[in-house]
Design a protein around this motif. Structure first.
Motif, PDB file in Angstrom:
ATOM      1  N   THR A   1       0.726  -1.216  -0.115  1.00 53.37           N
ATOM      2  CA  THR A   1      -0.021   0.146   0.113  1.00 53.37           C
ATOM      3  C   THR A   1       0.946   1.299   0.073  1.00 53.37           C
ATOM      4  OG1 THR A   1      -1.795  -1.129   1.284  1.00 53.37           O
ATOM      5  CG2 THR A   1      -1.708   1.411   1.357  1.00 53.37           C
TER       6      THR A   1
ATOM      7  N   ASN B   1      -2.240  -5.596 -13.077  1.00 55.03           N
ATOM      8  CA  ASN B   1      -1.329  -4.481 -12.202  1.00 55.03           C
ATOM      9  C   ASN B   1      -2.360  -3.633 -11.659  1.00 55.03           C
ATOM     10  OD1 ASN B   1      -2.166  -2.218 -14.081  1.00 55.03           O
ATOM     11  ND2 ASN B   1      -0.644  -2.980 -15.354  1.00 55.03           N
ATOM     12  N   ARG B   2      -2.090  -2.847 -10.775  1.00 60.31           N
ATOM     13  CA  ARG B   2      -3.143  -1.961 -10.065  1.00 60.31           C
ATOM     14  C   ARG B   2      -3.303  -0.511 -10.617  1.00 60.31           C
ATOM     15  NH1 ARG B   2       0.228  -0.580  -4.494  1.00 60.31           N
ATOM     16  NH2 ARG B   2       2.150  -0.136  -5.368  1.00 60.31           N
ATOM     17  N   ALA B   3      -3.215  -0.456 -11.998  1.00 60.46           N
ATOM     18  CA  ALA B   3      -3.409   0.871 -12.622  1.00 60.46           C
ATOM     19  C   ALA B   3      -4.996   0.938 -12.625  1.00 60.46           C
ATOM     20  CB  ALA B   3      -3.298   0.540 -14.186  1.00 60.46           C
ATOM     21  N   HIS B   4      -5.238   2.429 -12.402  1.00 61.50           N
ATOM     22  CA  HIS B   4      -6.786   2.750 -12.123  1.00 61.50           C
ATOM     23  C   HIS B   4      -7.804   1.988 -13.008  1.00 61.50           C
ATOM     24  CE1 HIS B   4      -4.985   6.855 -10.507  1.00 61.50           C
ATOM     25  NE2 HIS B   4      -4.466   5.699  -9.962  1.00 61.50           N
TER      26      HIS B   4
ATOM     27  N   VAL C   1      -8.507  -1.603 -11.671  1.00 62.42           N
ATOM     28  CA  VAL C   1      -9.059  -1.609 -10.346  1.00 62.42           C
ATOM     29  C   VAL C   1     -10.428  -1.198 -10.564  1.00 62.42           C
ATOM     30  CG1 VAL C   1      -9.172  -0.631  -8.044  1.00 62.42           C
ATOM     31  CG2 VAL C   1      -7.024  -1.015  -9.022  1.00 62.42           C
TER      32      VAL C   1
ATOM     33  N   TRP D   1      -2.141  -8.905  -9.415  1.00 60.58           N
ATOM     34  CA  TRP D   1      -2.911  -8.540  -8.115  1.00 60.58           C
ATOM     35  C   TRP D   1      -4.292  -9.101  -7.877  1.00 60.58           C
ATOM     36  CZ3 TRP D   1      -0.553  -4.599  -4.739  1.00 60.58           C
ATOM     37  CH2 TRP D   1       0.646  -4.044  -5.253  1.00 60.58           C
TER      38      TRP D   1
ATOM     39  N   ASN E   1      -8.468   7.921  -6.013  1.00 61.40           N
ATOM     40  CA  ASN E   1      -8.216   8.399  -7.361  1.00 61.40           C
ATOM     41  C   ASN E   1      -9.602   9.052  -8.207  1.00 61.40           C
ATOM     42  OD1 ASN E   1      -9.165   6.303  -9.314  1.00 61.40           O
ATOM     43  ND2 ASN E   1      -7.667   5.407  -7.792  1.00 61.40           N
TER      44      ASN E   1
ATOM     45  N   GLU F   1      -4.391   3.433  -5.380  1.00 64.17           N
ATOM     46  CA  GLU F   1      -5.002   2.633  -6.345  1.00 64.17           C
ATOM     47  C   GLU F   1      -6.614   2.690  -6.200  1.00 64.17           C
ATOM     48  OE1 GLU F   1      -3.550  -0.183  -3.120  1.00 64.17           O
ATOM     49  OE2 GLU F   1      -2.806   1.604  -4.140  1.00 64.17           O
TER      50      GLU F   1
END
Length: 405
Positions: free
Chosen positions: A155, A218-221, A224, A199, A252, A249
């Motif tokens: 985090t 991946n934790r791109a917006h 997510v 993830w 935003n 993440e």
């Protein structure tokens, strides 16, 4: 004299007195205590405690050898317990005990207990149904120890927009209706966060315990938000709220805008206070790490396997594995306030017990799905996918660990 004696010497002297003291009359006991006080320098009360304890101690002077209690549960009961526990998804004792009768019935209906059918007589069945949670855990402890590396914290705090999102604390009043979810991300990074890796986004309903998992690359917006959208579409009821940690993440414009479009209210936890998200944090270990382990998954094939795994794990968790829900507070004899919990129930049972929340056709659809699902089939397929993930990721994870260390 006693002040010059070591404690070990005092105890040796006490042991010599203990046997005679145990069978003596009251006046004789008084004389023995006087002698012990004079020799050891103890107070009379301390000498009485010490000589009594020496008499009760196993294998010491004056001790009474008690016959060991015969075992209540036999080997047949243990073997059937292991089989049921394995096939139903390995819950702990406090969750397995309330569903033992239902689990036996469901597994037998699908013919899943054939391996132990010769052991499952009326006595074994009665013992399993009556077995306490503590006994289940005690009997399964060696099996658990024989079956089951640390996770890195991933985090990263986001200051952007944080002040615009309300804070929800662990001690706030519990939600009294389904639809409010805590969400979190778990990294499948192995031993290093460098490079791109998969993830898992976990969402758990605070009121029901209903849990959904989705793996993302991946934790791109965009990933997510897409994962949360997928979870919202899967749910048999409407999502009404989201609670997250302070990672960028989640905090935003993309996710806040998505929630605003759907009138889903959004809150966040306090910084560095994981207990504010206790429901989903518990699922990170009990579901994500327990089911997908701690290997590094960084290929498209492994991502697909993870999502295939989560579809099965989610169904087993929501339909067959019970949870407990906090329902109030009580004050202990010591004056402390402590949580009280209701009886364990599966999220599915909790959901259909909400008469005004689901339409009749939704209840019927869920009941049909529950009745047609073989929990042992779910477990076998989960194990199959887990073996494929291990075969794909174990060697490279260990090699990467050696490079990092």
């Amino acid at each position: 004299m006693g002040q010059w004696l070591t404690m070990g010497t005092r105890h040796e002297i006490t042991k010599r007195y203990a046997n005679e003291y145990r069978g003596a009359l009251k006046k004789e006991k008084g004389r023995l205590l006087d002698e012990l006080v004079a020799v050891t320098g103890w107070s009379r009360a301390n000498a009485r405690r010490a000589i009594g304890a020496a008499g009760r101690r196993r294998g010491r002077a004056g001790s009474v050898q008690r016959k060991p209690r015969p075992p209540k549960y036999g080997y047949d009961t243990l073997k059937v317990l292991i089989e049921v526990w394995t096939l139903i998804g390995e819950p702990c004792g406090k969750y397995l005990a309330p569903i033992m009768r239902e689990s036996l019935t469901q597994l037998e209906a699908f013919g899943e207990l054939a391996k132990v059918a010769d052991r499952l007589d009326d006595q074994v069945r009665a013992q399993l149904v009556a077995m306490s949670p503590a006994t289940i855990d005690r009997m399964l402890r060696p099996i658990k120890a024989a079956r089951y590396p640390e996770a890195k914290a991933a985090t990263r705090p986001s200051a952007t927009l944080r002040s615009s999102i309300g804070v929800r604390q662990a001690m706030d009043e519990m939600e009294q209706a389904p639809g409010f979810f805590e969400i979190d991300l778990v990294a499948h990074c192995g031993h290093t966060l460098k490079g791109e890796h998969a993830w898992t986004l976990t969402a758990t309903d605070v009121y029901l315990g209903w849990t959904e998992n989705v793996a993302i690359r991946n934790r791109a917006h965009t990933h997510v938000v897409a994962a949360i959208e997928e979870i919202a579409q899967r749910l048999p009821y409407r999502m009404v709220g989201l609670d997250c940690d302070n990672g960028g993440e989640f905090i935003n414009h993309a996710l806040i805008g998505w929630c605003a479009e759907r009138t889903i209210f959004m809150t966040r936890a306090r910084a560095h206070t994981s207990n504010d998200n206790a429901h989903v944090e518990q699922k990170n270990g009990d579901i994500v790490r327990k089911s997908a382990f701690r290997y590094r998954y960084d290929t498209a094939e492994e991502l697909a396997l993870l999502n295939e795994l989560w579809a099965l794990v989610n169904r087993r968790k929501n339909f067959f594995l019970p949870t407990k829900k906090a329902n109030g507070w009580r004050t202990t004899k010591a004056g402390r306030n402590t949580r009280t919990y209701d009886d364990p129930k599966t999220p599915y049972r909790r959901l259909i017990d909400e008469p005004d929340f689901l339409a009749p056709q939704a209840v019927s659809r869920l009941a049909t799905l529950h009745g047609q699902t073989n929990p042992a089939d779910l477990t076998r397929n989960i194990n199959r996918i887990q073996q494929a993930l291990i075969a794909s990721a174990k060697d490279k994870t260990l090699a990467l660990r050696d490079q990092v260390s």
